[in-house]
Every structure is written in structure tokens, then in C-alpha cells.
Design a protein around this motif. Structure first.
Motif, PDB file in Angstrom:
ATOM      1  N   PHE A   1      31.951  26.809  15.491  1.00 26.93           N
ATOM      2  CA  PHE A   1      30.689  26.654  14.562  1.00 26.93           C
ATOM      3  C   PHE A   1      29.846  27.708  14.940  1.00 26.93           C
ATOM      4  CE2 PHE A   1      32.433  22.591  14.133  1.00 26.93           C
ATOM      5  CZ  PHE A   1      32.629  22.286  13.026  1.00 26.93           C
TER       6      PHE A   1
ATOM      7  N   LYS B   1      26.482  30.687  14.081  1.00 22.33           N
ATOM      8  CA  LYS B   1      25.207  30.533  13.330  1.00 22.33           C
ATOM      9  C   LYS B   1      24.541  31.832  13.398  1.00 22.33           C
ATOM     10  CE  LYS B   1      20.910  27.856  13.392  1.00 22.33           C
ATOM     11  NZ  LYS B   1      20.145  26.943  14.215  1.00 22.33           N
TER      12      LYS B   1
ATOM     13  N   ILE C   1      25.565  33.057  21.703  1.00 23.02           N
ATOM     14  CA  ILE C   1      26.536  32.104  22.331  1.00 23.02           C
ATOM     15  C   ILE C   1      27.731  32.320  21.413  1.00 23.02           C
ATOM     16  CG2 ILE C   1      25.808  30.238  20.949  1.00 23.02           C
ATOM     17  CD1 ILE C   1      27.014  30.085  24.534  1.00 23.02           C
TER      18      ILE C   1
ATOM     19  N   VAL D   1      33.528  28.155  11.033  1.00 23.23           N
ATOM     20  CA  VAL D   1      32.635  27.829  10.055  1.00 23.23           C
ATOM     21  C   VAL D   1      30.947  27.862  10.372  1.00 23.23           C
ATOM     22  CG1 VAL D   1      31.766  25.505   9.015  1.00 23.23           C
ATOM     23  CG2 VAL D   1      34.100  25.744   9.697  1.00 23.23           C
ATOM     24  N   SER D   2      30.186  28.204   9.435  1.00 25.65           N
ATOM     25  CA  SER D   2      28.666  28.231   9.479  1.00 25.65           C
ATOM     26  C   SER D   2      28.262  27.836   8.545  1.00 25.65           C
ATOM     27  CB  SER D   2      28.503  29.757   9.502  1.00 25.65           C
ATOM     28  OG  SER D   2      27.052  30.044   9.765  1.00 25.65           O
TER      29      SER D   2
ATOM     30  N   PRO E   1      18.467  20.437  12.725  1.00 26.87           N
ATOM     31  CA  PRO E   1      19.925  20.404  13.310  1.00 26.87           C
ATOM     32  C   PRO E   1      20.672  19.128  13.131  1.00 26.87           C
ATOM     33  CG  PRO E   1      18.374  21.136  14.794  1.00 26.87           C
ATOM     34  CD  PRO E   1      17.617  20.759  13.655  1.00 26.87           C
TER      35      PRO E   1
ATOM     36  N   THR F   1      21.913  19.504   9.347  1.00 35.31           N
ATOM     37  CA  THR F   1      23.083  20.683   9.481  1.00 35.31           C
ATOM     38  C   THR F   1      24.430  20.053  10.119  1.00 35.31           C
ATOM     39  OG1 THR F   1      21.246  22.310   9.632  1.00 35.31           O
ATOM     40  CG2 THR F   1      23.602  22.901  10.317  1.00 35.31           C
TER      41      THR F   1
ATOM     42  N   VAL G   1      31.442  24.281  19.738  1.00 35.06           N
ATOM     43  CA  VAL G   1      29.918  24.694  19.464  1.00 35.06           C
ATOM     44  C   VAL G   1      29.144  25.326  20.548  1.00 35.06           C
ATOM     45  CG1 VAL G   1      29.639  23.002  17.490  1.00 35.06           C
ATOM     46  CG2 VAL G   1      28.805  22.508  20.143  1.00 35.06           C
ATOM     47  N   GLY G   2      28.070  26.105  20.472  1.00 31.90           N
ATOM     48  CA  GLY G   2      27.462  26.727  21.420  1.00 31.90           C
ATOM     49  C   GLY G   2      26.551  25.454  22.225  1.00 31.90           C
TER      50      GLY G   2
ATOM     51  N   ARG H   1      23.312  25.427  23.046  1.00 33.09           N
ATOM     52  CA  ARG H   1      22.221  25.360  22.204  1.00 33.09           C
ATOM     53  C   ARG H   1      22.059  26.421  21.089  1.00 33.09           C
ATOM     54  NH1 ARG H   1      17.278  25.452  25.983  1.00 33.09           N
ATOM     55  NH2 ARG H   1      17.974  23.587  26.944  1.00 33.09           N
ATOM     56  N   ALA H   2      21.681  26.347  20.144  1.00 34.34           N
ATOM     57  CA  ALA H   2      21.376  27.648  19.207  1.00 34.34           C
ATOM     58  C   ALA H   2      20.116  28.254  19.904  1.00 34.34           C
ATOM     59  CB  ALA H   2      21.409  27.196  17.983  1.00 34.34           C
TER      60      ALA H   2
ATOM     61  N   ASP I   1      16.556  27.357  17.445  1.00 35.92           N
ATOM     62  CA  ASP I   1      16.088  26.028  17.426  1.00 35.92           C
ATOM     63  C   ASP I   1      16.118  25.394  18.771  1.00 35.92           C
ATOM     64  OD1 ASP I   1      18.324  24.230  17.360  1.00 35.92           O
ATOM     65  OD2 ASP I   1      18.535  25.238  15.407  1.00 35.92           O
ATOM     66  N   ASN I   2      17.096  25.927  19.552  1.00 35.44           N
ATOM     67  CA  ASN I   2      17.277  25.589  21.116  1.00 35.44           C
ATOM     68  C   ASN I   2      17.351  23.935  21.188  1.00 35.44           C
ATOM     69  OD1 ASN I   2      14.510  27.663  22.143  1.00 35.44           O
ATOM     70  ND2 ASN I   2      16.544  28.099  21.693  1.00 35.44           N
ATOM     71  N   SER I   3      17.972  23.380  20.100  1.00 34.86           N
ATOM     72  CA  SER I   3      17.981  22.011  20.225  1.00 34.86           C
ATOM     73  C   SER I   3      19.134  21.199  20.771  1.00 34.86           C
ATOM     74  CB  SER I   3      17.835  21.068  18.732  1.00 34.86           C
ATOM     75  OG  SER I   3      18.882  21.444  18.022  1.00 34.86           O
ATOM     76  N   ALA I   4      20.284  22.053  21.010  1.00 35.59           N
ATOM     77  CA  ALA I   4      21.395  21.160  21.568  1.00 35.59           C
ATOM     78  C   ALA I   4      21.751  19.813  21.221  1.00 35.59           C
ATOM     79  CB  ALA I   4      21.102  20.944  23.152  1.00 35.59           C
TER      80      ALA I   4
ATOM     81  N   VAL J   1      23.369  19.598  17.708  1.00 35.83           N
ATOM     82  CA  VAL J   1      24.618  19.701  16.794  1.00 35.83           C
ATOM     83  C   VAL J   1      25.908  19.070  17.216  1.00 35.83           C
ATOM     84  CG1 VAL J   1      26.048  21.014  15.452  1.00 35.83           C
ATOM     85  CG2 VAL J   1      23.628  21.429  15.206  1.00 35.83           C
TER      86      VAL J   1
END
Ligand SMILES: Cc1cc2nc3c(=O)[nH]c(=O)nc-3n(C[C@H](O)[C@H](O)[C@H](O)COP(=O)(O)OP(=O)(O)OC[C@H]3O[C@@H](n4cnc5c(N)ncnc54)[C@H](O)[C@@H]3O)c2cc1C
Ligand SMILES: Nc1ncnc2c1ncn2[C@@H]1O[C@H](COP(=O)(O)O)[C@@H](O)[C@H]1O
Lengths: 262, 327
Positions: free
Chosen positions: A6, A8, A38, A60-61, A95, A98, A117-118, A120-121, A124-127, A129
Motif C-alpha cells: 500500500f 500513498k 516510506i 494499491v493506493s 486513516p 481509508t 504498509v509503511g 506511518r504516513a 497524517d503520521n497516524s500509524a 492503517v
């Protein structure tokens, strides 16, 4: 081994980042975007596993049609297939919303072994997903993975880098893995790879294709909502310590001791 | 009856972790009539309930089972989600350690909602529960409302709230609950734990961080940084440039793609202060910058600055601090 990665798109700088009418992260349209720093690490992780175990890598994005460019970058690196989840019902979600779209895409694409996945993005740095995918698809999650040690038909052994040390964990497959920077140095796409990728058509799936209730997706389905977004308060101003090195060091140490921070 | 606020208690090096205690203090402020419940999952809960009680918990709920010997999302999330479905707390606060963040995100999803991660403040606005958190690695701060229908889950960044005072007189209802475990056990298993070289890399907990950047010139340049860090009992940080150069390992990196830190004292040596570095350290209590370029952007966020060669200034600081702290 079928791995789904994934990726982004993220804004290149904080300028032009704002809140949408529905309280989600948005960016003025004319700004520059990058694939999340990432992402190449996530793609590389999947490609390395394919080199060893065979199989396929799907990227996938979920996002605007701009993200097609970054899916093609992943194809140029060597991914086999790419899918863009797009459309008003999917874009602009938090997130969690998403992740629901991503999980629906995974279900639609059939059996799989590994999701990458990474950690955290960058926006949004949310970790969020990775762990949410684990819950929605009822598969185990391995976060902060800095090394993949072994992959078999139905198990994976990884190293998680945590605050106080490294944890070696074994998990059954299928599983979600969230990777940290530096896990593998990403390869550069070859010229041939870039040329071939540029000619590929990236399939686009909308909410209708996913068969997920639109009320659970995008801005409408987001359980979190921003009320404001602004730069942090300006710093108070610096006090420069002048003078000869010895004198300056003495003054500074006295000031720090005075502040009672030690 | 109004709903309770939960604090998920995490074990630290000795007893309850510091972040757990900080969150207990905040939860006490947020709690209404429903009160505040500390929930602990572990293989052994000895001493935990008493400590949680001293830090203000009104109720302590202990889930004790061998399955909780090491944190694993499979069992922790399963057991906590089952208990949350039964007790229906209004808010669940989770320490924002790395495992805590994983737990918060998964638990919120298991309960049908979404987590707000790494909050630096949490408050009420009428019926809404709001949190402040950073976006884009600290370049922007947002106020986020958690509108999850079930329990609203938040993870809380270490040092977001002050450590509350201990109250030996506080009494809590202590309850041991049989956890609902995942059928078939955890799908993940810890094979081994390789502890790091110690406090030197534990940037998140450190009260003092001395960081070095490209101004160090070589990997050996870190010797002066380490000496100062040793005298101050602090940890060694770094910019991405020097991590990329291989002068020091990635766990030392501070910034947007490294650690976010908030020590009492941050000393930046030979670091220019790129926005991505500032994102990770600008909320430190006191920031000192040493740089030979008076126009380096690091001085814009520093409280104290010295313009000069770090190889002259830092050893002087080390000597002075040694004197001052021993005297
Ligand atoms: C997406 C992205 C993410 C990033 N994430 C991070 C991150 O997480 N953390 C991070 O740090 N960076 C990050 N960066 C990199 C960042 O932009 C900078 O390149 C980096 O922080 C610069 O490191 P530096 O300050 O050590 O080096 P430089 O910018 O080269 O600065 C060196 C400084 O040392 C001073 N100096 C030189 N010699 C001496 C001396 N003898 N005595 C005193 N001063 C001296 C110089 O005046 C200069 O100011 C990121 C970049 C991008 C694009
Ligand atoms: N819109 C998206 N499309 C595809 N993957 C995403 C998207 N948002 C997040 N992810 C994945 O989830 C990871 C963590 O994101 P986040 O939870 O937002 O911090 C990212 O590194 C991506 O791998």
C-alpha cells in the motif's frame, strides 16, 4: 506468495495543507506531491520476498488520480500489478475510513499471503492503517518491522525495532507487516522498467466496485474529524551567549542550572 | 450512570510506566461520575494495582494470564475489546509507546471506531472529546474530534502531561477479571528480544539529549557528544544527515522520519536546523544550539545559542557541567 503493498501520495511541503469542509486533511490542488518517502521501502520489501519465493506483487493506493503516477513508479521498480482506489466516496477519508476501502480491495482481489504498509504516513503520521487492516481482515499485524528474516509458505519471521530493543517475532500468514525506513535500500527503477510502466493502464476501482457501504468510506465514514490545523506556536526567541569560548560556556552552564532542567 | 474513562496501564522498567502515570493524572481531570478505571493485562500483576491506586485510579481491573507475558496485539486487543464491549467505557487512553500505538489503532478498529494517535492534549467541549496532535511530523498541529460511536480511543504521547504526585491515601476498587482470550491462541509469537545498548538510544524517555549533526565531520566526532551526554546522564541524538552517512545508527535519529522527542534539555551541536529536524525536537523544554554559522535556522527555535566551533565549545561545556554537577 502474493504480496499487496500500500502506497500513498503525500504533499511535498506543509504549505497548502489545510482542512477540507468535512474536517479531513486536504491540500491545495496546485501543490507538488511525492510518493510517501516510506513507499519505496515497502515496495522493495515485497520485491525482495518475490525474488526469493516467487509469486506476485500488487501495489494499491487510495487517493486522487494523481496517485497513478506513483503506482507507475512502483511498477517501474518491478511490481506486477497496480490498482488505484478512487472517486469522491473514497477520497478524503481519515486513516480508518481509508483502511476500510483498502481492506475491501484486498477482499476483492482474492487470496493473498502478505500485506505491506509503511509504519506511518508522512502527512497524517497516524500509524493506523496497518493495525486496522489486521482487524478488518482478521489477520495478525507486525508493526515497526526493520528486517524480514524468513518467509515460508505459511509463516513469517521478522524483527521489530522498538524503543528499548529489537523483538524477533514469528507469525502465521497471511499477515500485515508495517515496515520502517532502512529495512532494505530501495532499488532504482531501470530505464526499461520506467518505459514499460509508462505504457501500462492502471485499473481504477470506485466504491461501487469495492462493494463496501459508502457510509463507511471517505469523509462520510471517518470516525475522526479535524476542527483546526495550524503551525505550532512560534518560539520565544533565542538568547545568544557571546564572549570567549571559556566564558560563554560558563555563562551557559550557569543559565541552564538556573532553569532547573537538570 | 455516566460512563467511565479507561487508562490502559503499561509496565515499564520497574512497575507502571511513566507515561501510564502521566495519563492517569489527565484521566482524573477528564473523568466525570463514571470515574476512572486503570486496566492492566499481564502475566503477573504483583504491585501493579497498588501503584495504579497511588497514582489516582478509582478502579483497577487486572487481567492476568500467561498469554500476556509479552505484549502481542492478538491477545491484548481481543481481551480488551471483549471487556470494553461489556463495560462500555466512554474514553480509552493508551500510552503512546510503539506497542501502545499499535494497540490503540487495533482496539479502536475492533470496537468499530477510529483512534486518534499520539495526542499531546485531550479535553472536552460539550459532548465532544477533542485532542491536539501533530501532523506532517510536527510542522502542523491539529485539533481532532474523535466521533467514534463506541469507546473513543486515544494514544497519548510520552511527556504530554506532567507526572502526577503520588497519593498513598487513595483507595481503589481492585478487581481481577478473567480475560476473554483468543481461541487458538496468539498468531504471533516472540522468539527473542535483543535489548539495545541501553539508555543511550532511548530518546523518548531521556530528560537530556545531546545531538550531533554533519558539523561533527566524521563518525569520531561523536566522541565529544557522547562525553557531554555522559556527564549530563543523557542520550545521544542525531540528524538524518549523519545517520545517512553511517556515523551513527538510525535509532538515534531525531526528526520527521526519526523520533519525536521532548526532553527537558536538548543540545544541538553542528545541526543546521532543517524543518524536518525541528519537527522532532522543537517542543523540548530548553533548547541549546551550538553552530559556527550565526544564521543557522536552529537558532530560531533555540532558547540559548553559542556561535562557534563545536569542537571548542562542547568540551568546555562538558568540563563546566562536570564541575557544576559535582559541586
Ligand atoms: C522527507 C524528508 C525527511 C527528513 N527527515 C529528517 C529527520 O527525521 N531528521 C533530520 O535531522 N533530518 C531529516 N531530513 C533531512 C533534513 O532536511 C536535513 O538535510 C538534515 O537535517 C541536515 O542535517 P544536519 O543539520 O546535520 O546537516 P547540515 O544541514 O549540513 O548542517 C550542518 C551544520 O553544522 C554546522 N557546522 C559545521 N561545522 C561545524 C563546527 N565545527 N562547529 C559547529 N557547527 C558546525 C554548519 O554551520 C551547519 O549548520 C529529512 C529530509 C526529507 C526530505
Ligand atoms: N490512501 C492510502 N492508500 C494506500 N495506502 C495507504 C493510504 N493511507 C495509508 N496507507 C498505508 O498505510 C501506511 C500508514 O499510514 P497511516 O496509518 O495513515 O499513518 C502508509 O505508509 C501506507 O502504506
Amino acid at each position: 506468495m502474493k504480496t499487496i503493498v500500500f502506497i500513498k501520495e503525500v504533499p511535498e511541503t506543509p504549505d497548502g495543507v489545510k482542512i477540507s469542509d468535512s474536517g479531513q486533511l486536504a491540500v491545495d490542488g496546485d501543490r507538488a506531491f511525492l510518493t510517501d518517502p516510506i513507499d519505496p521501502y515497502s515496495v522493495e520489501t515485497a520485491l525482495k520476498i518475490r525474488e526469493e519465493k516467487g509469486g506476485e506483487v500488487i501495489v494499491v493506493s487510495a487517493g486522487s488520480t494523481r496517485a497513478e503516477k506513483f503506482l507507475k513508479e512502483a511498477l517501474a521498480m518491478g511490481a506486477d500489478e497496480a490498482v488505484l482506489l478512487s472517486g469522491a466516496e473514497i477520497e478524503g477519508g481519515d486513516p480508518t475510513a481509508t483502511a476500510r476501502a483498502l481492506a475491501a480491495a484486498v477482499r476483492k482481489s482474492g487470496d493473498f499471503d502478505l500485506l505491506v504498509v509503511g509504519d506511518r504516513a508522512a502527512d497524517d503520521n497516524s500509524a493506523v492503517v496497518g493495525p486496522v487492516l489486521g482487524q478488518l481482515l482478521d489477520i495478525p499485524v507486525l508493526t515497526y518491522v526493520s528486517e524480514v528474516r524468513e518467509v515460508d509458505a505459511d509463516t513469517i519471521r521478522v524483527v521489530r525495532t522498538l524503543e528499548k530493543g529489537r523483538e524477533v517475532v514469528e507469525s502465521s500468514l497471511p499477515a500485515v507487516v508495517s515496515v520502517v525506513k532502512g529495512i532494505h535500500e530501495p532499488r532504482y527503477p531501470s530505464l526499461l522498467g520506467i518505459r514499460k510502466a509508462s505504457k501500462r493502464e492502471v485499473p481504477k476501482w470506485t466504491a461501487a466496485d469495492l462493494g463496501e457501504d459508502p457510509a463507511r468510506l471517505g469523509a462520510a465514514g471517518s470516525p475522526t474529524r479535524m476542527r483546526s490545523l495550524a503551525p505550532p506556536p512560534a518560539p520565544s526567541g533565542v538568547e545568544m551567549i557571546e564572549g570567549e569560548v571559556e566564558e560563554a560556556a560558563k555563562t551557559l552552564v550557569a543559565k541552564i542550572i538556573d532553569r532547573k532542567v537538570l | 450512570m455516566s460512563r467511565s474513562i479507561w487508562v490502559i496501564a503499561e509496565r515499564g522498567a520497574s512497575g507502571v510506566s511513566r507515561t501510564t502515570k502521566e495519563i492517569l493524572g489527565k484521566a482524573g481531570e477528564l473523568a466525570g461520575e463514571g470515574g476512572m478505571t486503570a486496566v492492566y493485562c499481564g502475566a503477573d500483576a504483583s504491585g501493579i494495582a497498588e501503584e495504579l491506586q497511588r497514582y489516582g485510579a478509582g478502579r483497577v481491573c487486572l487481567l492476568v494470564d500467561g498469554a500476556f507475558e509479552h505484549y502481542n496485539a492478538d491477545q491484548f486487543v481481543h481481551a480488551l475489546a471483549a471487556l470494553a464491549r461489556e463495560k462500555d467505557p466512554e474514553i480509552i487512553l493508551v500510552p503512546g509507546s510503539m506497542n501502545g500505538r499499535e494497540l490503540a489503532a487495533a482496539l479502536a478498529a475492533a470496537l468499530g471506531g477510529g483512534a486518534v494517535q499520539e495526542c499531546i492534549d485531550i479535553r472536552r467541549d460539550g459532548d465532544a472529546v477533542l485532542a491536539d496532535r501533530a501532523f506532517l511530523g510536527g510542522n502542523l498541529t491539529a485539533v481532532v474530534e474523535n466521533r467514534s460511536e463506541g469507546p473513543k480511543v486515544f494514544s497519548v504521547r510520552p511527556k504530554a502531561f506532567p507526572l502526577p504526585a503520588e497519593d498513598a491515601g487513595n483507595a481503589a476498587d481492585i478487581e481481577e477479571v478473567t480475560p476473554v482470550l483468543r481461541e487458538g491462541g496468539s498468531r504471533t509469537k516472540r522468539v527473542e528480544f535483543l535489548a539495545d545498548e541501553g539508555k543511550t538510544v532511548n530518546l523518548t524517555d531521556a530528560d537530556v539529549i545531546v545531538s550531533g549533526g554533519r558539523g561533527l565531520g566524521t563518525a569520531e566526532g561523536f566522541d565529544v557528544i557522547r562525553e557531554l551526554a555522559d556527564v549530563l546522564g543523557g542520550a545521544v541524538g542525531a540528524s538524518r544527515a549523519v545517520v545517512d552517512n553511517g556515523w551513527i545508527s538510525y535509532p538515534h535519529q531525531v526528526g520527521q522520519t526519526g523520533k519525536t522527542v521532548k526532553p527537558k534539555l536538548y543540545i544541538a551541536c553542528g545541526i543546521s536546523g532543517a524543518i524536518q529536524h525541528l519537527a522532532g525536537m522543537r517542543t523540548s523544554d530548553t533548547i541549546v544550539a551550538i553552530n559556527k554559522d550565526e544564521n543557522a535556522p536552529i537558532f530560531k527555535v533555540a532558547h540559548f545559542g553559542i556561535v562557534g566551533d563545536l569542537f571548542e565549545v562542547v568540551p568546555q561545556l562538558t568540563a563546566r557541567f562536570r564541575e557544576a554537577l559535582q559541586g
